[in-house]
Design a protein around this motif. Structure first.
Motif, PDB file in Angstrom:
ATOM      1  N   GLY A 207       0.814  -1.205   0.000  1.00 29.69           N
ATOM      2  CA  GLY A 207       0.000   0.000   0.000  1.00 29.69           C
ATOM      3  C   GLY A 207       0.849   1.257   0.000  1.00 29.69           C
ATOM      4  N   LEU A 208       0.172   2.396   0.013  1.00 23.39           N
ATOM      5  CA  LEU A 208       0.843   3.702   0.031  1.00 23.39           C
ATOM      6  C   LEU A 208       0.653   4.416   1.358  1.00 23.39           C
ATOM      7  CD1 LEU A 208      -0.021   4.931  -3.574  1.00 23.39           C
ATOM      8  CD2 LEU A 208       2.103   3.902  -2.776  1.00 23.39           C
ATOM      9  N   LYS A 209      -0.387   4.039   2.106  1.00 23.25           N
ATOM     10  CA  LYS A 209      -0.547   4.565   3.463  1.00 23.25           C
ATOM     11  C   LYS A 209       0.464   3.896   4.382  1.00 23.25           C
ATOM     12  CE  LYS A 209      -3.951   5.174   7.150  1.00 23.25           C
ATOM     13  NZ  LYS A 209      -5.343   4.874   7.607  1.00 23.25           N
ATOM     14  N   PHE A 210       0.573   2.579   4.278  1.00 22.21           N
ATOM     15  CA  PHE A 210       1.633   1.790   4.891  1.00 22.21           C
ATOM     16  C   PHE A 210       2.349   1.042   3.780  1.00 22.21           C
ATOM     17  CE2 PHE A 210      -1.548   2.288   8.230  1.00 22.21           C
ATOM     18  CZ  PHE A 210      -0.779   2.701   9.288  1.00 22.21           C
ATOM     19  N   PHE A 211       3.634   0.763   3.995  1.00 21.04           N
ATOM     20  CA  PHE A 211       4.381   0.050   2.961  1.00 21.04           C
ATOM     21  C   PHE A 211       3.769  -1.318   2.710  1.00 21.04           C
ATOM     22  CE2 PHE A 211       7.939  -2.707   1.606  1.00 21.04           C
ATOM     23  CZ  PHE A 211       8.245  -2.067   0.419  1.00 21.04           C
ATOM     24  N   LEU A 212       3.462  -2.034   3.792  1.00 21.23           N
ATOM     25  CA  LEU A 212       2.733  -3.296   3.668  1.00 21.23           C
ATOM     26  C   LEU A 212       2.014  -3.570   4.976  1.00 21.23           C
ATOM     27  CD1 LEU A 212       4.295  -5.870   5.316  1.00 21.23           C
ATOM     28  CD2 LEU A 212       5.944  -5.517   3.476  1.00 21.23           C
ATOM     29  N   PRO A 221       5.483   0.803   8.371  1.00 22.04           N
ATOM     30  CA  PRO A 221       5.334   2.182   7.873  1.00 22.04           C
ATOM     31  C   PRO A 221       6.086   2.384   6.573  1.00 22.04           C
ATOM     32  CG  PRO A 221       5.953   2.140  10.197  1.00 22.04           C
ATOM     33  CD  PRO A 221       6.126   0.735   9.690  1.00 22.04           C
ATOM     34  N   ILE A 222       5.591   3.300   5.767  1.00 17.91           N
ATOM     35  CA  ILE A 222       6.247   3.610   4.499  1.00 17.91           C
ATOM     36  C   ILE A 222       7.206   4.780   4.715  1.00 17.91           C
ATOM     37  CG2 ILE A 222       4.404   5.190   3.723  1.00 17.91           C
ATOM     38  CD1 ILE A 222       4.875   3.988   0.889  1.00 17.91           C
ATOM     39  N   PRO A 223       8.477   4.663   4.339  1.00 18.49           N
ATOM     40  CA  PRO A 223       9.468   5.702   4.677  1.00 18.49           C
ATOM     41  C   PRO A 223       9.410   6.948   3.806  1.00 18.49           C
ATOM     42  CG  PRO A 223      10.519   3.873   3.544  1.00 18.49           C
ATOM     43  CD  PRO A 223       9.090   3.467   3.740  1.00 18.49           C
ATOM     44  N   GLN A 224       9.030   6.808   2.519  1.00 19.73           N
ATOM     45  CA  GLN A 224       8.962   7.940   1.583  1.00 19.73           C
ATOM     46  C   GLN A 224      10.280   8.703   1.518  1.00 19.73           C
ATOM     47  OE1 GLN A 224       5.491  10.207   2.894  1.00 19.73           O
ATOM     48  NE2 GLN A 224       4.204   9.119   1.431  1.00 19.73           N
ATOM     49  N   TYR A 225      11.337   7.999   1.171  1.00 14.36           N
ATOM     50  CA  TYR A 225      12.672   8.612   1.126  1.00 14.36           C
ATOM     51  C   TYR A 225      12.757   9.709   0.068  1.00 14.36           C
ATOM     52  CZ  TYR A 225      14.161   4.724   4.058  1.00 14.36           C
ATOM     53  OH  TYR A 225      14.303   3.827   5.089  1.00 14.36           O
ATOM     54  N   LYS A 349     -16.164  -1.410  -2.776  1.00 13.05           N
ATOM     55  CA  LYS A 349     -15.591  -0.285  -2.043  1.00 13.05           C
ATOM     56  C   LYS A 349     -14.820   0.603  -3.010  1.00 13.05           C
ATOM     57  CE  LYS A 349     -13.423  -3.102   0.763  1.00 13.05           C
ATOM     58  NZ  LYS A 349     -14.188  -4.354   0.588  1.00 13.05           N
ATOM     59  N   LYS A 350     -14.812   1.884  -2.736  1.00 16.32           N
ATOM     60  CA  LYS A 350     -13.981   2.815  -3.483  1.00 16.32           C
ATOM     61  C   LYS A 350     -12.616   2.913  -2.812  1.00 16.32           C
ATOM     62  CE  LYS A 350     -17.834   5.603  -5.249  1.00 16.32           C
ATOM     63  NZ  LYS A 350     -18.411   6.965  -5.354  1.00 16.32           N
ATOM     64  N   LEU A 351     -11.684   3.555  -3.514  1.00 16.34           N
ATOM     65  CA  LEU A 351     -10.326   3.643  -2.988  1.00 16.34           C
ATOM     66  C   LEU A 351     -10.273   4.439  -1.685  1.00 16.34           C
ATOM     67  CD1 LEU A 351      -7.374   2.875  -3.540  1.00 16.34           C
ATOM     68  CD2 LEU A 351      -7.120   5.021  -4.795  1.00 16.34           C
ATOM     69  N   LYS A 352     -11.180   5.393  -1.511  1.00 13.95           N
ATOM     70  CA  LYS A 352     -11.177   6.209  -0.301  1.00 13.95           C
ATOM     71  C   LYS A 352     -11.733   5.458   0.901  1.00 13.95           C
ATOM     72  CE  LYS A 352     -15.716   8.285  -1.263  1.00 13.95           C
ATOM     73  NZ  LYS A 352     -16.452   9.546  -1.464  1.00 13.95           N
ATOM     74  N   ASP A 353     -12.445   4.363   0.683  1.00 15.85           N
ATOM     75  CA  ASP A 353     -13.014   3.579   1.786  1.00 15.85           C
ATOM     76  C   ASP A 353     -11.915   2.699   2.373  1.00 15.85           C
ATOM     77  OD1 ASP A 353     -15.511   4.677   1.171  1.00 15.85           O
ATOM     78  OD2 ASP A 353     -15.975   3.068  -0.256  1.00 15.85           O
ATOM     79  N   ARG A 354     -11.491   3.001   3.584  1.00 14.66           N
ATOM     80  CA  ARG A 354     -10.362   2.314   4.192  1.00 14.66           C
ATOM     81  C   ARG A 354     -10.763   1.220   5.176  1.00 14.66           C
ATOM     82  NH1 ARG A 354      -7.385   2.649   0.520  1.00 14.66           N
ATOM     83  NH2 ARG A 354      -5.913   1.548   1.874  1.00 14.66           N
ATOM     84  N   ARG A 367      -9.313  -2.357   5.604  1.00 23.34           N
ATOM     85  CA  ARG A 367      -9.402  -2.770   4.202  1.00 23.34           C
ATOM     86  C   ARG A 367      -8.174  -3.562   3.772  1.00 23.34           C
ATOM     87  NH1 ARG A 367     -11.150   0.240  -0.810  1.00 23.34           N
ATOM     88  NH2 ARG A 367      -9.878  -0.604  -2.506  1.00 23.34           N
ATOM     89  N   ASP A 368      -6.974  -3.096   4.157  1.00 19.36           N
ATOM     90  CA  ASP A 368      -5.746  -3.755   3.731  1.00 19.36           C
ATOM     91  C   ASP A 368      -5.544  -5.096   4.439  1.00 19.36           C
ATOM     92  OD1 ASP A 368      -5.180  -1.618   2.033  1.00 19.36           O
ATOM     93  OD2 ASP A 368      -4.108  -0.516   3.594  1.00 19.36           O
ATOM     94  N   VAL A 369      -5.963  -5.196   5.692  1.00 20.31           N
ATOM     95  CA  VAL A 369      -5.863  -6.469   6.412  1.00 20.31           C
ATOM     96  C   VAL A 369      -6.776  -7.505   5.762  1.00 20.31           C
ATOM     97  CG1 VAL A 369      -6.248  -7.628   8.613  1.00 20.31           C
ATOM     98  CG2 VAL A 369      -5.212  -5.367   8.565  1.00 20.31           C
ATOM     99  N   ASN A 370      -7.982  -7.088   5.400  1.00 17.81           N
ATOM    100  CA  ASN A 370      -8.919  -7.986   4.718  1.00 17.81           C
ATOM    101  C   ASN A 370      -8.310  -8.480   3.391  1.00 17.81           C
ATOM    102  OD1 ASN A 370     -11.783  -9.054   4.154  1.00 17.81           O
ATOM    103  ND2 ASN A 370     -11.423  -7.690   2.415  1.00 17.81           N
TER     104      ASN A 370
END
Length: 406
Positions: A207-212, A221-225, A349-354, A367-370
């Motif tokens: 994902g982009l909110k969390f790396f995975l 967490p995603i570092p966003q270097y 679900k839409k992309l904004k639905d988390r 959403r990502d755990v599911n």
């Protein structure tokens, strides 16, 4: 099993000048051989299936290939004696690079996918050369012995594992110095763990909110270097743009910009290695989605996707798992975010639905755990359906609700 270890070189001024000389000679030879390929290609191809009765016929000659061009190297050293300074197998590797680039342009790779037209190498664009064969024991302490080039000092921070043999060495010029990449090989292959005997599998959702996010609810967490270094990169890029082309100040700014980009790439790669090691230390099987990263890189999310570096991470993960005898499984990502991991029903679900909230069974989860649980269910050979979830109850870590589901 084959691996690659990279070390930084500590070259003397004389050795640096010799490396630059070899790179320049190889660049000229690469361009000459590529031009020879293009010359034959343009003279012997025709856009129509027939020719007029009166036409100019060029002098016919055989198609230049790897073997015919390699036979020209002895004559090259006679006509241009300065090429005698370059080791013969290094010159042969240059011919091999031309052959590979042209074949990918004409025929494509093993999957039939063609590459673009090969480009001639401009100044400072030919950055590496390879020694295809080394001596039996080329490393003595921190000293590496290269054929015809001599002994070079390297920062030997990581010893070669026992049983591995050094097959090739590639010298590469980067923004912050010179590096050597050693290709090492061991004939023994670790036994792969059968999927039936896997005791601790896990599914991951990139994902982009969390790396995975793992199927047990753990988040990385995603570092966003790149985004964090973007202000500094823009500042250095402006200095490059405002400098006069060909000036020393521009060269210094370009080197500074290259070092800044390399630092971002190195820190991202280090993060990928550590994350992959953490997964493989705790799990025998790692399931992930088979993502179309090139397609995602053409959307509005391009910067975030490329900053995360999913492709590099998944490549590192699969390679490390193979070397350790573990298993990685790539599954079709279709509907992994839409289907309920508890009952198998589709919940649009839409992309904004988390948050995933199933109206059929009442199951609620991130959403990502599911999605990660669905990926894991697919990896062990079950479709994402209510029957599949009941069938996976006996497999540890599969089909179970995570702690944060309620």
């Amino acid at each position: 099993m084959r691996s690659a270890y990279q070390y930084r070189l500590r070259l003397t001024k004389t050795q640096e000048a010799e490396v630059e000389k070899w790179l320049d000679l190889l660049r000229h030879q690469y361009n000459y051989l590529l031009a020879d390929r293009f010359s034959w290609y343009e003279q012997n191809r025709c856009s129509i299936n027939s020719c007029p009765l009166v036409c100019h016929l060029p002098e016919l000659r055989n198609n230049p290939d790897y073997f015919s061009q390699k036979k020209t190297l002895p004559q090259l050293k006679k006509d241009r004696p300065w090429y005698g300074a370059v080791q013969s197998q290094v010159l042969q590797d240059c011919v091999k690079r031309v052959d590979l680039a042209f074949k990918r342009f004409i025929k494509g790779d093993s999957n039939g996918k063609k590459s673009g037209k090969p480009r001639f190498k401009g100044k400072n664009r030919y950055k590496s050369f390879t020694f295809p064969a080394l001596s039996k024991n080329p490393i003595n302490g921190s000293i590496l012995t290269l054929p015809k080039f001599g002994k070079v000092k390297m920062i030997y921070h990581r010893s070669i594992p026992k049983g591995f043999k050094v097959k090739t060495a590639t010298i590469t010029r980067k923004a912050d110095g010179y590096y050597v990449t050693l290709s090492i090989q061991d004939d023994s292959v670790p036994d792969i763990i059968p999927i039936d005997s896997v005791t601790n599998p896990v599914g991951i959702d990139m994902g982009l909110k969390f790396f995975l996010i793992k199927s047990d609810g753990t988040e990385v967490p995603i570092p966003q270097y790149y985004r964090k270094a973007q202000k500094q990169l823009i500042k250095i890029q402006k200095a490059v743009s405002r400098s006069k082309k060909g000036s020393n100040n521009r060269k210094k700014a370009v080197i500074k910009l290259g070092k800044a980009h390399k630092k971002v790439a190195d820190t991202r790669k280090d993060f990928h290695f550590k994350t992959a090691k953490g997964l493989l230390d705790n799990h025998d099987l790692v399931a992930h989605e088979k993502l179309n990263i090139k397609g995602l890189a053409k959307t509005k999310l391009a910067k975030s996707v490329l900053d995360a570096g999913w492709g590099q991470f998944l490549s590192i993960l699969s390679t490390k798992a193979e070397n350790a005898g573990l298993v990685t499984v790539a599954v079709n990502p279709r509907n992994t975010s839409q289907n309920c991991s508890n009952c198998g029903k589709k919940v649009p679900k839409k992309l904004k639905d988390r948050v995933h909230s199933c109206p059929h069974c009442g199951y609620t989860a991130d959403r990502d755990v599911n999605a990660a649980i669905n990926v894991l269910n697919l990896a062990v050979g079950h479709s994402v359906s209510s029957k599949a979830c009941r069938a996976t109850e006996g497999i540890p870590g599969v089909g179970k609700k995570p702690a944060l589901s309620r």
